[in-house]
Design a protein around this motif. Structure first.
Motif, PDB file in Angstrom:
ATOM      1  N   GLU A 246     -19.096  13.216  -5.915  1.00 54.94           N
ATOM      2  CA  GLU A 246     -19.904  14.409  -6.138  1.00 54.94           C
ATOM      3  C   GLU A 246     -21.347  13.974  -6.362  1.00 54.94           C
ATOM      4  O   GLU A 246     -21.617  13.176  -7.248  1.00 54.94           O
ATOM      5  N   PRO A 247     -22.280  14.430  -5.537  1.00 50.13           N
ATOM      6  CA  PRO A 247     -23.663  13.997  -5.738  1.00 50.13           C
ATOM      7  C   PRO A 247     -24.176  14.475  -7.083  1.00 50.13           C
ATOM      8  O   PRO A 247     -23.819  15.552  -7.547  1.00 50.13           O
ATOM      9  N   GLN A 248     -25.009  13.637  -7.681  1.00 52.36           N
ATOM     10  CA  GLN A 248     -25.599  14.028  -8.958  1.00 52.36           C
ATOM     11  C   GLN A 248     -26.494  15.231  -8.755  1.00 52.36           C
ATOM     12  O   GLN A 248     -26.999  15.472  -7.669  1.00 52.36           O
ATOM     13  N   ASP A 249     -26.688  15.928  -9.837  1.00 58.57           N
ATOM     14  CA  ASP A 249     -27.550  17.095  -9.748  1.00 58.57           C
ATOM     15  C   ASP A 249     -28.993  16.631  -9.559  1.00 58.57           C
ATOM     16  O   ASP A 249     -29.532  15.916 -10.389  1.00 58.57           O
ATOM     17  N   ASN A 250     -29.570  17.001  -8.453  1.00 60.37           N
ATOM     18  CA  ASN A 250     -30.936  16.573  -8.222  1.00 60.37           C
ATOM     19  C   ASN A 250     -31.891  17.757  -8.168  1.00 60.37           C
ATOM     20  O   ASN A 250     -33.020  17.654  -7.722  1.00 60.37           O
ATOM     21  N   ALA A 251     -31.401  18.911  -8.623  1.00 63.36           N
ATOM     22  CA  ALA A 251     -32.217  20.115  -8.533  1.00 63.36           C
ATOM     23  C   ALA A 251     -33.509  19.964  -9.334  1.00 63.36           C
ATOM     24  O   ALA A 251     -34.565  20.442  -8.926  1.00 63.36           O
ATOM     25  N   ALA A 252     -33.405  19.243 -10.469  1.00 63.38           N
ATOM     26  CA  ALA A 252     -34.582  19.109 -11.326  1.00 63.38           C
ATOM     27  C   ALA A 252     -35.705  18.412 -10.582  1.00 63.38           C
ATOM     28  O   ALA A 252     -36.843  18.890 -10.542  1.00 63.38           O
ATOM     29  N   LEU A 253     -35.356  17.301  -9.944  1.00 64.03           N
ATOM     30  CA  LEU A 253     -36.369  16.537  -9.232  1.00 64.03           C
ATOM     31  C   LEU A 253     -36.863  17.329  -8.018  1.00 64.03           C
ATOM     32  O   LEU A 253     -38.068  17.358  -7.732  1.00 64.03           O
ATOM     33  N   ALA A 254     -35.934  17.983  -7.350  1.00 68.21           N
ATOM     34  CA  ALA A 254     -36.327  18.801  -6.207  1.00 68.21           C
ATOM     35  C   ALA A 254     -37.332  19.861  -6.662  1.00 68.21           C
ATOM     36  O   ALA A 254     -38.347  20.111  -6.009  1.00 68.21           O
ATOM     37  N   GLY A 255     -37.027  20.436  -7.833  1.00 69.55           N
ATOM     38  CA  GLY A 255     -37.939  21.445  -8.379  1.00 69.55           C
ATOM     39  C   GLY A 255     -39.305  20.851  -8.680  1.00 69.55           C
ATOM     40  O   GLY A 255     -40.335  21.442  -8.361  1.00 69.55           O
ATOM     41  N   GLU A 256     -39.297  19.655  -9.251  1.00 71.39           N
ATOM     42  CA  GLU A 256     -40.562  18.985  -9.568  1.00 71.39           C
ATOM     43  C   GLU A 256     -41.369  18.737  -8.308  1.00 71.39           C
ATOM     44  O   GLU A 256     -42.582  18.924  -8.270  1.00 71.39           O
ATOM     45  N   LEU A 257     -40.662  18.284  -7.286  1.00 77.77           N
ATOM     46  CA  LEU A 257     -41.320  18.031  -6.003  1.00 77.77           C
ATOM     47  C   LEU A 257     -41.985  19.301  -5.493  1.00 77.77           C
ATOM     48  O   LEU A 257     -43.143  19.309  -5.094  1.00 77.77           O
ATOM     49  N   GLU A 258     -41.203  20.370  -5.539  1.00 72.89           N
ATOM     50  CA  GLU A 258     -41.718  21.636  -5.037  1.00 72.89           C
ATOM     51  C   GLU A 258     -42.942  22.072  -5.818  1.00 72.89           C
ATOM     52  O   GLU A 258     -43.950  22.491  -5.257  1.00 72.89           O
ATOM     53  N   ALA A 259     -42.817  21.912  -7.144  1.00 72.54           N
ATOM     54  CA  ALA A 259     -43.934  22.340  -7.981  1.00 72.54           C
ATOM     55  C   ALA A 259     -45.171  21.488  -7.708  1.00 72.54           C
ATOM     56  O   ALA A 259     -46.271  21.998  -7.525  1.00 72.54           O
ATOM     57  N   SER A 260     -44.948  20.174  -7.660  1.00 73.30           N
ATOM     58  CA  SER A 260     -46.079  19.273  -7.518  1.00 73.30           C
ATOM     59  C   SER A 260     -46.755  19.407  -6.161  1.00 73.30           C
ATOM     60  O   SER A 260     -47.971  19.304  -6.050  1.00 73.30           O
ATOM     61  N   PHE A 261     -45.971  19.615  -5.138  1.00 77.40           N
ATOM     62  CA  PHE A 261     -46.541  19.690  -3.798  1.00 77.40           C
ATOM     63  C   PHE A 261     -46.797  21.124  -3.359  1.00 77.40           C
ATOM     64  O   PHE A 261     -47.115  21.385  -2.212  1.00 77.40           O
TER      65      PHE A 261
ATOM     66  N   VAL B 143     -28.013   9.959  -3.550  1.00 77.98           N
ATOM     67  CA  VAL B 143     -27.306  11.028  -2.841  1.00 77.98           C
ATOM     68  C   VAL B 143     -26.600  10.446  -1.618  1.00 77.98           C
ATOM     69  O   VAL B 143     -25.449  10.776  -1.338  1.00 77.98           O
ATOM     70  N   ILE B 144     -27.281   9.551  -0.915  1.00 75.18           N
ATOM     71  CA  ILE B 144     -26.662   8.922   0.256  1.00 75.18           C
ATOM     72  C   ILE B 144     -25.403   8.190  -0.163  1.00 75.18           C
ATOM     73  O   ILE B 144     -24.347   8.319   0.444  1.00 75.18           O
ATOM     74  N   GLU B 145     -25.534   7.436  -1.267  1.00 79.01           N
ATOM     75  CA  GLU B 145     -24.391   6.679  -1.748  1.00 79.01           C
ATOM     76  C   GLU B 145     -23.239   7.620  -2.102  1.00 79.01           C
ATOM     77  O   GLU B 145     -22.079   7.360  -1.791  1.00 79.01           O
ATOM     78  N   ALA B 146     -23.587   8.726  -2.738  1.00 81.35           N
ATOM     79  CA  ALA B 146     -22.555   9.680  -3.128  1.00 81.35           C
ATOM     80  C   ALA B 146     -21.865  10.246  -1.892  1.00 81.35           C
ATOM     81  O   ALA B 146     -20.638  10.377  -1.846  1.00 81.35           O
TER      82      ALA B 146
END
Lengths: 155, 745
Positions: free
Chosen positions: B108-123, B99-102
């Motif tokens: 256009e930053p890659q879609d990172n919603a999936a990982l963000a969602g995983e983070l939210e779920a896991s934590f 994301v920083i590189e983008a």
């Protein structure tokens, strides 16, 4: 004709003409960096015949190409009388070993002709254009074409 | 400093923070979580988020925010760390870096919603209560009200009112922050009422000028989310006591009128242009701020109409505060504190590498000129003990010191490159379903940046290979009684003027049978060749060799290990492999510490002056007729210390002269040629030893076989530096023949 260049008078292109053997050739003055006398070159192993060696050009390693050998006109034996024309080819700087510099030409477009079909031995792809002036016929060296393997290796 | 420059600085700092982050997470993974590391990691993400906010990089802010919240869970309870979560965090590092590189490139930053969602779920970030339960003291940071769907972008329902209690620590002022700026920013969000509480302000006689005593209560009615309000205080996190509570009640109406308050502050601010502050995200770049001025401002503000109880004695000191002498003295104290801060910050400096490169070039010229001077002094007939010669020795020592000093500027630890490799391992593991972890050793070993840059590609390739071809899949490992998770150990150390980098995996090792079959099939090696285990292992470096049954998208990119070997060689290095079938392989690379100078042995051969790296020369000798043995048709060897060493006629090998008939006239130099063993180079004479500046032949010509580079001698002539490895491995070989035939024959 509108002249936009400051130094040109006729409005054509400028070339440096030089002798190799009994023929005259030229390169565009814009690709020429400097002209210097011959100094002893250091031989390079495993190199084609037309690479005479390398010399020290104010701290950079400058390969010297024997233009006569490169054009298939036989190798020359470098001596004090020979001249090195330092030219820029893309990113690289190369020295061309020639017999002598003969002229600086200011050539109008009507004197520039495409390279005629000549026998394959005198590889016509090494020339870009031919200047026909008065009674002289001067081939313009295509710098990219005479240094092909250097370019390839650099990639 | 233009905005672009500042952004540049921000991204440079991001890179530092990312390194910090990755290092930290690694430490947590390898040696378990400890509070300091977790805090460091948290700070790194937080700084990135803060900076990104200042530049309006929303995608970065929102992802960093989720990341930060996840880390916060760990920060509040170290036992929350587990393997899945660590894995998730490490993957988040990769995404964050993307994301920083983008943002940097404007892509256009890659879609990172999936990982963000995983983070939210896991934590468990989605569940406010759970987060609160984990630790009540967390209140300041627990993201109580976040709607995770639209993080940070704030479409929150309108009509909140918050009560913010804000007590700056002295450090806040010291770092040049200004509460006024914060209030201004808040004022833009909604209706604000600010109350200054100066209850803790002591009598002037007891007042410590660089201590902070004031606190403010801010009531704000806004349609913005709590997020946005917290964001205002991002820059001063840790520099103040802050609590934000949502209140249903309307704002207090007995507060100070904000405009009047601001105006008072403005008037009492000595010379600082407050309006400019908001535009400069770098606190250091701000004009030194005087905490006392704020204090005075606040005092007056308090006097103007704050309902807060001004301490009984406050009226009296008030007059003294106005005394310019005291103000000055106090201000000076504040500035002294400020200076201390600045000094600390300037212990490292960022310098453009171009400037260093120029210095190194100049140093090269200096070395050449010194050699020239030495030659002239010799020609002038000064003896070794003459004052001129002694002065020259002095100069040579100085040059050497300057040189190592200059090189040290460019020397960098290999750590960033090593850290990058952990990402490669994660990616390969994800693609192949294998399990592997990276262990680092000696990552602080320093080497010239040009060497580091050249290392990235070959190292990446070798690491990929180690996991893809080396480490077995988890089932196989289990069956073999190995730990399910494979280990790739990357280590670096200095050894006799070179840096050695080793990649050791505990995988299957090289399947020699298959390698040999493949090599015969591809015609790399003759069918009847007898090869030692070592020779077989090294076959994987042969051009056109690739062991993978099917080319995977991981290692197979059309380049093989021969490319790795080539790129290492072009750095003046060599690479070896040794393998222990069943237990793993060890790749070992040895590289020069710098690509700028080397200690050279100057020799004459066939009228040419040649240079050999001193590090490659083991010993020199002259031969007696009986020392030379003929082996086979044309090869000659010399017997030295009970070893048979092939004789290499350098002049004829390079095509400078006819093969010599008599080896006894020349000098023998026993040269180490990497894996290819030793060679006894015959030359006409040894001229001396000297530092030479390495000049590339490639910059104007191309790579020449057997030649590593060129240099300029004291007389202005060019001398070629020999590539000893290449010469040893290509001895007596027909041009174009595969390497292995000479090894086999």
């Amino acid at each position: 004709m509108q002249d936009e260049h400051e130094q040109t008078t006729v409005g054509g292109e400028e070339f440096i003409a030089f002798r190799v053997g009994d023929q005259e050739f030229c390169v565009e003055i814009t690709s020429t960096r400097e002209i210097r006398g011959w100094s002893q070159a250091t031989r390079l192993p495993h190199s084609p015949e037309y690479i005479v060696g390398v010399i020290n050009l104010r701290g950079t390693i400058l390969p010297i190409m024997d233009l006569s050998a490169r054009l298939g006109m036989g190798s020359s034996t470098p001596s004090e009388r020979h001249v090195i024309i330092v030219v820029q080819v893309g990113e690289k700087t190369v020295g061309l070993l020639v017999d002598s510099v003969s002229d600086i030409l200011d050539v109008g477009p009507d004197h520039l002709r495409p390279v005629p079909e000549v026998s394959p031995s005198m590889a016509s792809e090494m020339f870009r254009r031919v200047i026909v002036m008065d009674k002289r016929i001067i081939c313009e060296i295509c710098l990219d074409a005479i240094t092909p393997d250097m370019e390839l290796q650099a990639a | 400093m233009s905005l672009d420059d500042i952004k540049e600085t921000f991204f440079a700092e991001c890179a530092d923070q990312m390194a910090e982050l990755e290092t930290g997470l690694h430490e947590i993974q390898s040696s378990g979580p400890d509070m300091d590391t977790v805090n460091a990691v948290f700070r790194a993400v937080h700084s990135i988020k803060g900076g990104a906010g200042a530049f309006g990089y929303n995608a970065l802010v929102s992802f960093a925010h989720v990341f930060e919240n996840a880390l916060d869970v760990i920060r509040n309870d170290l036992s929350q760390v587990n393997e899945t979560r660590m894995d998730l965090l490490l993957r988040s590092v990769d995404v964050l870096s993307d994301v920083i590189e983008a943002e940097r490139t404007g892509a256009e930053p890659q879609d990172n919603a999936a990982l963000a969602g995983e983070l939210e779920a896991s934590f468990g970030l989605g569940d406010a209560e759970e987060a609160a339960e984990e630790d009540d003291a967390l209140a300041d940071f627990a993201p109580v009200m976040i709607d995770l769907g639209d993080l940070g972008v704030g479409d929150a329902p309108s009509g909140h009112s918050f009560r913010i209690s804000f007590m700056p620590h002295a450090s806040l002022y010291l770092k040049g922050h200004d509460p006024l700026r914060l209030f201004r920013e808040l004022a833009e969000m909604g209706t604000l009422s600010v109350t200054c509480d100066s209850a803790e302000l002591p009598k002037l006689s007891e007042l410590t000028p660089d201590e902070a005593y004031l606190k403010w209560q801010v009531d704000i009615e806004t349609d913005r989310s709590r997020e946005d309000i917290e964001a205002v205080f991002d820059w001063v996190d840790g520099e103040c006591a802050l609590s934000i509570e949502e209140t249903g009640a309307p704002a207090m109406d007995d507060g100070v009128d904000l405009d009047a308050f601001l105006q008072t502050l403005d008037e009492t601010e000595p010379g600082a242009d407050i309006d400019d502050f908001g535009q400069d995200p770098e606190p250091e770049a701000e004009e030194p701020k005087n905490p006392v001025a704020d204090l005075i401002g606040s005092l007056e503000a308090a006097d103007i109409g704050a309902p807060a109880t001004v301490a009984a004695g406050a009226d009296e000191p008030q007059e003294q505060v106005v005394d310019p002498a005291i103000v000055q003295a106090v201000a000076a104290a504040g500035q002294r504190a400020e200076k201390k801060e600045v000094k600390k910050a300037s212990q490292t400096i960022r310098v453009e590498s171009e400037k260093v490169d120029r210095l190194i070039n100049l140093m090269g010229e200096l070395v050449i000129n010194q050699a020239m001077l030495a030659e002239r002094i010799g020609q002038a007939g000064f003896g070794n003990a003459s004052p001129a010669a002694l002065a020259l020795v002095e100069l040579q020592n100085l040059t050497r010191e300057i040189q190592s000093g200059v090189m040290a500027i460019r020397a960098q630890p290999v750590k960033p490159v090593f850290m990058r490799m952990s990402r490669i391992i994660r990616e390969v593991c994800a693609a192949t379903g294998k399990k592997a972890m990276l262990e680092l050793e000696g990552e602080h070993t320093e080497v010239d940046t040009t060497v580091i840059e050249g290392l990235i590609d070959p190292l990446t390739h070798m690491i990929r290979n180690a996991v893809d071809h080396g480490i077995e899949d988890p089932e196989t490992r289990e069956a073999k009684g190995k730990p399910v998770q494979g280990t790739v150990r990357l280590s670096a150390y200095h050894s006799s003027g070179r840096i050695v980098i080793e990649i050791r995996d505990d995988g299957a090792g090289i399947n020699r049978e298959r390698v040999l079959d493949k090599a015969m099939e591809k015609g790399i090696v003759a069918r009847d060749a007898k090869l030692s285990d070592d020779d077989i292992d090294n076959l994987i470096f042969a051009p056109g060799f690739s062991t993978a049954e099917a080319i995977t998208d991981v290692s197979g990119r059309g380049v093989g290990m021969d490319v790795v070997r080539q790129s290492i060689q072009s750095l003046g290095g060599r690479v070896n492999i040794s393998s222990d079938p069943g237990n793993g392989s060890l790749f070992s690379m040895s590289l020069p510490l710098t690509l700028a100078v080397l200690d050279g042995m100057i020799v004459k051969e066939a009228d040419q002056t040649l240079v050999l790296p001193v590090s490659a020369v083991l010993e020199t000798a002259t031969l007696k007729p009986g020392d030379v043995y003929t082996v086979g048709r044309n090869s000659r060897v010399v017997k030295m210390r009970n070893q048979l060493i092939p004789i290499i006629d350098v002049g004829s090998q390079l095509g400078f002269a006819e093969p010599r008939s008599d080896y006894t006239r020349g000098t023998i130099m026993v040269v180490e040629g990497g894996k290819n063993g030793m060679g006894a180079f015959v030359v006409d004479s040894i001229e001396g030893q000297q530092q030479v500046v390495i000049k590339s032949l490639e910059s104007n010509y191309k790579r020449v076989p057997s030649i590593a580079a060129a240099t300029i001698l004291g007389n202005g002539q060019i001398a070629l530096i020999l590539d000893c490895d290449h010469i040893v491995s290509h001895q007596a070989e027909d041009p174009g023949a595969p390497i292995i035939q000479s090894m086999a024959g």
